[in-house]
Write a protein that holds these residues in place. Structure first.
Motif, short mmCIF file in Angstrom:
data_model
loop_
_atom_site.label_atom_id
_atom_site.label_comp_id
_atom_site.label_asym_id
_atom_site.label_seq_id
_atom_site.Cartn_x
_atom_site.Cartn_y
_atom_site.Cartn_z
N LEU A 239 36.59 108.25 -68.49
CA LEU A 239 38.36 108.69 -69.14
C LEU A 239 39.23 108.81 -67.47
N ASN A 240 39.26 109.18 -66.56
CA ASN A 240 39.88 109.29 -65.39
C ASN A 240 39.83 107.70 -65.31
N LEU A 241 38.85 107.32 -64.86
CA LEU A 241 38.82 105.81 -64.78
C LEU A 241 39.50 104.54 -65.69
N GLN A 256 36.54 101.48 -59.24
CA GLN A 256 34.75 102.38 -59.60
C GLN A 256 34.71 103.52 -59.56
N VAL A 257 33.35 104.16 -59.92
CA VAL A 257 33.18 105.39 -60.47
C VAL A 257 33.39 105.74 -59.26
N ASN A 258 32.88 105.78 -57.82
CA ASN A 258 33.09 106.06 -56.79
C ASN A 258 34.36 105.97 -56.44
N ASP A 259 35.69 105.74 -57.10
CA ASP A 259 36.99 105.88 -56.34
C ASP A 259 36.83 107.35 -57.24
N ILE A 260 36.48 107.60 -58.36
CA ILE A 260 36.81 108.89 -59.38
C ILE A 260 35.65 110.20 -58.66
N GLU A 261 36.37 111.02 -57.74
CA GLU A 261 35.80 111.91 -56.54
C GLU A 261 35.63 112.91 -58.22
N ARG A 262 34.36 113.59 -58.24
CA ARG A 262 33.13 113.40 -59.61
C ARG A 262 33.85 115.89 -59.39
#
Length: 270
Positions: A239-241, A256-262
């Motif tokens: 959802l953040n992406l 991409q996923v790696n740009d969104i800090e978990r």
């Protein structure tokens, strides 16, 4: 406090549960305004700051939506410009009628405003030019982070949600489930307007075409190892992406996923 099942919520029209009345969401400076009508171009008119009554939990969750939209505007503003959140338009919240509105657990949003040149009008932008549809999608994705049910112009079971976004607490903000139209329509919309999948209906049916479109989106996001149906944390990342792509008007894959800090995704969950 847990809200009742849908069958119970829609079986009676007596207002229940404690509530609060506020004219702001999350921060007292972010006011709410009532949509009183429409202008000649179909945009909602919101002339005055208005107080709305709702359940305290719904107010808290709606505040998280506005908090996250503030962050999107500030750090990922349209056209690369940092934008400060201004105010929120509503059509209503607690109403004595069958459904979650009678519990104060449902809210009808009509506008999200970062200034005169950057806003979402829910009566117009869901089916407008692509960059406006993308921004509307960013709002939908952000709403889904904090409410399990999100109804809008492409998830409109009774034909009444063409002009507002309805959110309610009839379902917690849990991991995505392709059996729920709320979740499937978000993926379909993202695949069409972010990944450019043509001819894909936004109908809430996770059929073969949607499955293939989901694969395209998953590849673009670098999310082969991030299944949004596997956990709430993964759902928040997706959802953040979608929100970031939609707000910045970028094609899928820009982030991409790696740009969104978990840890940020986990902190934002319900």
């Amino acid at each position: 406090m847990s809200f009742p099942s849908s069958s119970t919520a829609f079986s009676r029209s007596t207002c229940e549960y404690p509530d609060i009345t506020r004219n702001w969401l999350y921060d007292s400076g972010w006011k709410m305004r009532y949509r009183s009508g429409y202008d000649r171009n179909g945009f909602g008119v919101h002339p005055n700051v208005t107080s709305f009554t709702m359940h305290e939990e719904a107010h808290t969750q709606a505040g998280k939506v506005i908090r996250d939209l503030y962050s999107l505007g500030k750090y990922h503003g349209y056209a690369g410009i940092s934008r400060s959140y201004q105010w929120t338009g509503l059509a209503g919240a607690k109403v004595c009628k069958p459904g979650y509105h009678r519990y104060g657990a449902a809210i009808d949003f009509t506008r999200f405003d970062w200034g005169s040149d950057c806003f979402v009008d829910t009566a117009v932008h869901g089916k407008a030019r692509r960059y406006l549809r993308r921004r509307y999608l960013a709002v939908i994705a952000t709403c889904r982070k904090h409410f399990g049910i999100v109804l809008h112009c492409h998830n409109d079971p009774d034909g009444s949600h063409w002009n507002h976004i309805h959110v309610d607490r009839g379902r917690k903000a849990v991991a995505m489930n392709w059996g729920w139209e709320t979740d499937t329509t978000i993926i379909q919309w993202a695949a069409r307007d972010l990944a450019g999948v043509e001819g894909l209906a936004i109908d809430g049916d996770f059929g073969p075409k949607t499955g293939e479109a989901f694969k395209v989106l998953r590849s673009r996001f670098g999310a082969e190892d991030c299944d949004p149906t596997a956990s709430n944390t993964n759902t928040m990342i997706w959802l953040n992406l979608i929100g970031r792509h939609g707000m910045t008007d970028q094609d899928a894959g820009t982030y991409q996923v790696n740009d969104i800090e978990r840890h940020d995704a986990t902190a934002a969950r319900d």
